[in-house]
Design a protein around this motif. Structure first.
Motif, mmCIF file in Angstrom:
data_model
loop_
_atom_site.group_PDB
_atom_site.id
_atom_site.type_symbol
_atom_site.label_atom_id
_atom_site.label_comp_id
_atom_site.label_asym_id
_atom_site.label_seq_id
_atom_site.Cartn_x
_atom_site.Cartn_y
_atom_site.Cartn_z
ATOM 1 N N SER A 103 0.823 -1.197 0.000
ATOM 2 C CA SER A 103 0.000 0.000 0.000
ATOM 3 C C SER A 103 0.864 1.257 0.000
ATOM 4 O O SER A 103 0.595 2.192 -0.753
ATOM 5 C CB SER A 103 -0.922 -0.001 1.222
ATOM 6 O OG SER A 103 -1.632 1.204 1.306
ATOM 7 N N TYR A 121 -2.120 0.439 18.011
ATOM 8 C CA TYR A 121 -1.250 -0.689 17.677
ATOM 9 C C TYR A 121 -0.237 -0.927 18.804
ATOM 10 O O TYR A 121 0.214 0.013 19.446
ATOM 11 C CB TYR A 121 -0.456 -0.390 16.394
ATOM 12 C CG TYR A 121 -1.259 0.161 15.254
ATOM 13 C CD1 TYR A 121 -1.616 1.511 15.205
ATOM 14 C CD2 TYR A 121 -1.651 -0.651 14.199
ATOM 15 C CE1 TYR A 121 -2.351 2.029 14.153
ATOM 16 C CE2 TYR A 121 -2.379 -0.140 13.132
ATOM 17 C CZ TYR A 121 -2.724 1.204 13.122
ATOM 18 O OH TYR A 121 -3.449 1.700 12.077
ATOM 19 N N ARG A 135 7.173 3.737 3.949
ATOM 20 C CA ARG A 135 7.415 4.847 4.884
ATOM 21 C C ARG A 135 8.858 4.838 5.350
ATOM 22 O O ARG A 135 9.488 3.790 5.420
ATOM 23 C CB ARG A 135 6.503 4.699 6.108
ATOM 24 C CG ARG A 135 5.059 4.390 5.769
ATOM 25 C CD ARG A 135 4.245 3.994 6.970
ATOM 26 N NE ARG A 135 2.893 3.602 6.560
ATOM 27 C CZ ARG A 135 1.800 3.848 7.266
ATOM 28 N NH1 ARG A 135 1.896 4.495 8.416
ATOM 29 N NH2 ARG A 135 0.622 3.457 6.829
ATOM 30 N N PRO A 182 -5.515 4.005 4.372
ATOM 31 C CA PRO A 182 -4.302 3.228 4.684
ATOM 32 C C PRO A 182 -3.033 4.051 4.726
ATOM 33 O O PRO A 182 -2.025 3.597 5.230
ATOM 34 C CB PRO A 182 -4.243 2.204 3.542
ATOM 35 C CG PRO A 182 -5.009 2.828 2.428
ATOM 36 C CD PRO A 182 -6.085 3.661 3.054
ATOM 37 N N ASN A 183 -3.050 5.261 4.202
ATOM 38 C CA ASN A 183 -1.804 6.027 4.135
ATOM 39 C C ASN A 183 -1.643 7.008 5.288
ATOM 40 O O ASN A 183 -0.829 7.926 5.223
ATOM 41 C CB ASN A 183 -1.712 6.772 2.798
ATOM 42 C CG ASN A 183 -1.690 5.814 1.627
ATOM 43 O OD1 ASN A 183 -1.169 4.722 1.746
ATOM 44 N ND2 ASN A 183 -2.269 6.225 0.516
ATOM 45 N N GLY A 212 -3.622 -2.137 5.316
ATOM 46 C CA GLY A 212 -2.430 -1.314 5.520
ATOM 47 C C GLY A 212 -2.069 -1.101 6.964
ATOM 48 O O GLY A 212 -1.341 -0.159 7.298
ATOM 49 N N ASN A 213 -2.579 -1.944 7.857
ATOM 50 C CA ASN A 213 -2.329 -1.719 9.273
ATOM 51 C C ASN A 213 -1.093 -2.441 9.796
ATOM 52 O O ASN A 213 -0.463 -2.000 10.736
ATOM 53 C CB ASN A 213 -3.534 -2.180 10.087
ATOM 54 C CG ASN A 213 -4.735 -1.311 9.821
ATOM 55 O OD1 ASN A 213 -4.734 -0.138 10.152
ATOM 56 N ND2 ASN A 213 -5.756 -1.875 9.205
ATOM 57 N N LYS A 214 -0.770 -3.565 9.203
ATOM 58 C CA LYS A 214 0.290 -4.393 9.737
ATOM 59 C C LYS A 214 1.587 -4.021 9.052
ATOM 60 O O LYS A 214 1.938 -4.554 8.010
ATOM 61 C CB LYS A 214 -0.049 -5.863 9.499
ATOM 62 C CG LYS A 214 0.839 -6.831 10.218
ATOM 63 C CD LYS A 214 0.318 -8.254 10.000
ATOM 64 C CE LYS A 214 1.278 -9.270 10.545
ATOM 65 N NZ LYS A 214 0.813 -10.637 10.320
ATOM 66 N N LEU A 215 2.319 -3.093 9.635
ATOM 67 C CA LEU A 215 3.540 -2.594 9.031
ATOM 68 C C LEU A 215 4.671 -3.598 9.180
ATOM 69 O O LEU A 215 4.782 -4.283 10.194
ATOM 70 C CB LEU A 215 3.949 -1.276 9.700
ATOM 71 C CG LEU A 215 2.927 -0.139 9.672
ATOM 72 C CD1 LEU A 215 3.505 1.101 10.314
ATOM 73 C CD2 LEU A 215 2.470 0.154 8.254
ATOM 74 N N THR A 216 5.515 -3.682 8.151
ATOM 75 C CA THR A 216 6.712 -4.512 8.191
ATOM 76 C C THR A 216 7.922 -3.592 8.224
ATOM 77 O O THR A 216 8.152 -2.836 7.275
ATOM 78 C CB THR A 216 6.782 -5.438 6.966
ATOM 79 O OG1 THR A 216 5.615 -6.271 6.944
ATOM 80 C CG2 THR A 216 8.022 -6.311 7.042
ATOM 81 N N SER A 247 3.991 -1.122 4.128
ATOM 82 C CA SER A 247 2.631 -1.464 4.536
ATOM 83 C C SER A 247 2.007 -2.329 3.448
ATOM 84 O O SER A 247 1.790 -1.859 2.332
ATOM 85 C CB SER A 247 1.818 -0.181 4.725
ATOM 86 O OG SER A 247 0.466 -0.472 4.993
ATOM 87 N N GLN A 299 1.351 6.315 11.364
ATOM 88 C CA GLN A 299 1.165 5.851 12.724
ATOM 89 C C GLN A 299 2.068 6.686 13.629
ATOM 90 O O GLN A 299 3.259 6.826 13.366
ATOM 91 C CB GLN A 299 1.508 4.362 12.848
ATOM 92 C CG GLN A 299 0.516 3.472 12.112
ATOM 93 C CD GLN A 299 0.772 1.991 12.340
ATOM 94 O OE1 GLN A 299 1.514 1.606 13.234
ATOM 95 N NE2 GLN A 299 0.138 1.148 11.530
#
Lengths: 114, 115
Positions: free
Chosen positions: A31, B33, A34, B100-101, A99-103, A93, B104
């Motif tokens: 998605s 989160y 960052r 989604p963008n 798109g919540n579970k960031l790597t 993401s 956080q």
């Protein structure tokens, strides 16, 4: 194998110099990508967010680029300052999961010296 | 905007004890989160909430871990029967849902040390 690889692991530069940090990822589809800055003992702070259709995004002296074809991103820091000393983390993401579970990558530790 | 607040900042406890951490997100953020970060590594996703609903849990979240967000505002993360391997920085983040963008926003974490 980590889905987000960063290089170099660590870097020392002189104040005022420029530097470029690299990020290779395998997360697909994604998605957004960052870059975060994390000072020692603090939480990460967002620098840039790029969607898969964006090639570049700037935030002051920080410029991020993205090549979705080669799955590479870079973060360029211009005219470095002592306060730039920190860990810089590339984060992807995935498109699935909203798109919540960031790597997160493991980060590049940058030290700026006089 | 007072940012994401985490308490305590540091926690030292003996192996086998239970610990609880608290996270207060940015007030208008409906997503919250939890991440765990060990030295020299990037944060690893543990779980996330949308309002009071826990929507996803990582396999890292063993049955000794439980997270709650009872009124959709603050959240707690409890670790029961702590083990040496639980020593880490526990980070909380919040964001505005719906797109989604959204970035956080992270708190400064709770550093847990198990003796």
């Amino acid at each position: 194998k980590n889905q987000v690889e960063q290089s170099p692991q660590s870097l020392i530069i002189l104040e005022g110099k420029n530097c470029t940090l690299q990020c290779n990822y395998t997360v697909s589809p994604f998605s957004n990508l960052r870059w975060y800055k994390q000072d020692t003992g603090r939480g990460p702070v967002s620098l840039t967010i790029m969607t898969f259709s964006e090639n570049t995004k700037s935030n002051g002296r920080y410029t991020a680029t993205l090549d979705a074809d080669t799955k590479q991103s870079s973060l360029h820091i211009t005219a470095s300052q002592l306060s730039d000393s920190a860990s810089y983390i590339c984060v992807v993401s995935p498109l699935t999961g909203g798109g919540n579970k960031l790597t997160f990558g493991t980060g590049t530790q940058l030290k700026v010296e006089l | 905007d007072t940012g994401v607040s985490q308490n305590p900042r540091h926690k030292i406890t003996k192996r086998g004890q239970n610990v609880t951490f608290r996270c207060d997100p940015i007030s208008e953020h409906n997503r919250l989160y939890w991440y765990r970060q060990t030295l020299g590594q990037g944060p690893e996703f543990l779980t996330y909430f949308q309002n009071e609903a826990q929507l996803e849990k990582s396999r890292l979240l063993s049955d000794r871990f439980s997270a709650e967000r009872p009124k959709g505002s603050f959240s707690t993360l409890e670790i029961q029967r702590t083990e040496q391997g639980d020593s880490a920085m526990y980070l909380c983040a919040s964001s505005l849902g719906g797109q989604p963008n959204q970035p956080q926003h992270f708190g400064d974490g709770t550093r847990l040390s198990i003796l």
